[in-house]
Design a protein around this motif. Structure first.
Motif, short mmCIF file in Angstrom:
data_model
loop_
_atom_site.label_atom_id
_atom_site.label_comp_id
_atom_site.label_asym_id
_atom_site.label_seq_id
_atom_site.Cartn_x
_atom_site.Cartn_y
_atom_site.Cartn_z
N LYS A 217 -7.22 6.35 -4.31
CA LYS A 217 -6.65 6.83 -3.27
C LYS A 217 -6.67 5.56 -2.02
CE LYS A 217 -6.05 10.91 -4.97
NZ LYS A 217 -4.61 11.44 -5.36
N GLU A 218 -5.90 5.86 -1.08
CA GLU A 218 -6.20 4.49 -0.19
C GLU A 218 -7.34 4.57 0.66
OE1 GLU A 218 -2.39 4.03 2.56
OE2 GLU A 218 -1.49 5.69 1.50
N GLN A 250 -8.05 -5.50 1.12
CA GLN A 250 -7.82 -4.38 2.16
C GLN A 250 -9.08 -4.26 3.26
OE1 GLN A 250 -6.22 -1.22 -0.27
NE2 GLN A 250 -4.16 -1.26 0.88
N GLU A 322 -1.37 -1.15 -2.70
CA GLU A 322 -1.61 -0.85 -1.52
C GLU A 322 -1.59 0.74 -1.10
OE1 GLU A 322 -0.27 -3.20 2.03
OE2 GLU A 322 1.27 -4.49 0.64
N GLY A 323 -0.65 1.33 -1.71
CA GLY A 323 -0.77 2.89 -1.57
C GLY A 323 -1.50 3.40 -2.42
N ASN A 324 -1.45 4.81 -2.77
CA ASN A 324 -2.15 5.47 -4.00
C ASN A 324 -1.84 5.05 -5.18
OD1 ASN A 324 -3.42 7.02 -2.11
ND2 ASN A 324 -2.02 8.79 -2.28
#
Length: 386
Positions: A217-218, A250, A322-324
């Motif tokens: 998950k993010e 990130q 970057e996302g899920n």
């Protein structure tokens, strides 16, 4: 025997074992037996950088050729095997430093008895590793040595440290060495660790923040771009490295270059090449590799060791994910297998694996044999899922 005939035999062994490292991997394992005579299979696995089951398969083929034999302590070359080695090389001695294991760094752990005692205490509080998520526990000495390497590289001077998974409790070791105002945050899916970190914080006056989080998950926005260094020991897959390094990027500040420490097991050259391509694409430069540095309580299939990498992460680094993330992540997802275990006492057999009554051998041991109650099992074989 002539050299060509010898390598034809090596090639036949490679074909039967289907070793992804090719003929060179077979030759290296054979030379490892010569270089470290009378060694148990686990040591041969570590020195040859091959999984234990593969080493057993290669040794069995070499036994058939009459090039090696079992001894009371392990495996040695036969007279025929010694003739083979002398035909293909003039020297196969071990000239590595016995003090630092050729790492170039030697840490006298006897100078840190208090720190080691603390790590052993909290490590003993861990329950069984969750192998479904490729979890295996590094030894307390390994956690301490990781931090000493960071100190050697002047990386304890940073202020903000993130751990992407930390069942090894390396964050506790780090907290014992960095400035009290340093920020240490652990992101981990295993909620069982929270109580251990809470105890360490209370008893040692530390300030380690534990965030229960599934890295598929993010990352919560409040943590993005706020760290200088991240440490991770991801799942043993290419996707594992890609995802965990992406999450780490990130977390790092984009105002300056960051630092990462990555622990990862040896893989066949083709797989390692793909992983290195991913790291380069994400602008992560490998500055140091310490082979066989990490020692684990579990992970015996991997010989109980993995390598320790230091990465320089460019301020312009871009995560590949970057996302899920919804793709296969853990070994059981990427390479699902069934394992057949036999009760040592009553010979009852059990199928262990995904979608079975027992997903891991740990679950089977915890419940015990349904026929006799024994908790001792022997693996007979394993088979890939169709």
């Amino acid at each position: 025997m002539e050299r060509n005939a010898i390598f034809e035999s090596f090639l036949e062994v490679q074909k039967r074992v289907k070793l992804q490292e090719g003929v060179n991997g077979i030759v290296k394992f054979f030379a490892t037996i010569d270089r470290f005579p009378n060694s148990p299979i686990q040591k041969l696995s570590q020195k040859a950088s091959l999984p234990i089951p593969i080493c057993v398969a290669i040794r069995n083929e070499l036994l058939k050729l009459g090039w090696c034999k079992r001894s009371n302590k392990g495996t040695v070359l036969t007279e025929l095997g010694q003739n083979v080695i002398s035909t293909i090389t003039k020297s196969n001695k071990d000239f590595s430093c016995q003090t630092c294991a050729s790492s170039g760094l030697f840490f006298p752990l006897d100078k840190f008895p208090k720190e080691l005692e603390i790590l052993e205490k909290y490590s003993s509080l861990r329950e069984q590793p969750n192998t479904i998520i490729d979890q295996s526990f590094a030894t307390p000495k390994t956690s301490l040595r990781r931090v000493l390497v960071m100190n050697h590289n002047f990386d304890l001077l940073h202020q903000n440290f993130a751990f992407l998974g930390d069942s090894d409790l390396t964050s506790i070791a780090l907290a014992l060495f960095v400035h009290p105002t340093s920020r240490i945050v652990v992101f981990d899916i295993d909620s069982r660790l929270k109580e251990i970190f809470n105890s360490a914080n209370s008893e040692l006056h530390l300030n380690i923040e534990f965030v229960e989080h599934d890295l598929r998950k993010e990352i919560p926005e409040m943590y993005l771009n706020t760290f200088d260094c991240f440490i991770t020991d991801p799942p043993y897959t290419q996707n594992g490295v890609k995802l965990f390094i992406s999450r780490g990027i990130q977390l790092l500040s984009d105002e300056m270059d960051g630092i990462s420490y990555l622990s990862f097991s040896n893989k066949p050259p083709e797989q390692m090449l793909e992983i290195q391509k991913d790291l380069i694409e994400m602008e992560c430069l490998i500055t140091d590799i310490m082979h066989g540095f990490n020692e684990y309580v579990g992970a015996q299939k991997l010989g109980g060791i993995s390598s320790f990498y230091r990465l320089l992460v460019s301020s312009g680094a871009v995560p590949m994910i970057e996302g899920n993330f919804e793709g296969p992540l853990y070994t059981g997802d990427v390479n699902p297998v069934f394992r057949i275990y036999k009760c040592i006492d009553c010979k009852n057999e059990y199928v262990v694996g995904k979608n079975q009554n027992f997903v891991t051998i740990e679950q089977l041991k915890n419940q015990g044999c349904s026929n006799c109650g024994s908790k001792k099992f022997l693996k007979k074989r394993e088979k890939k899922m169709e």
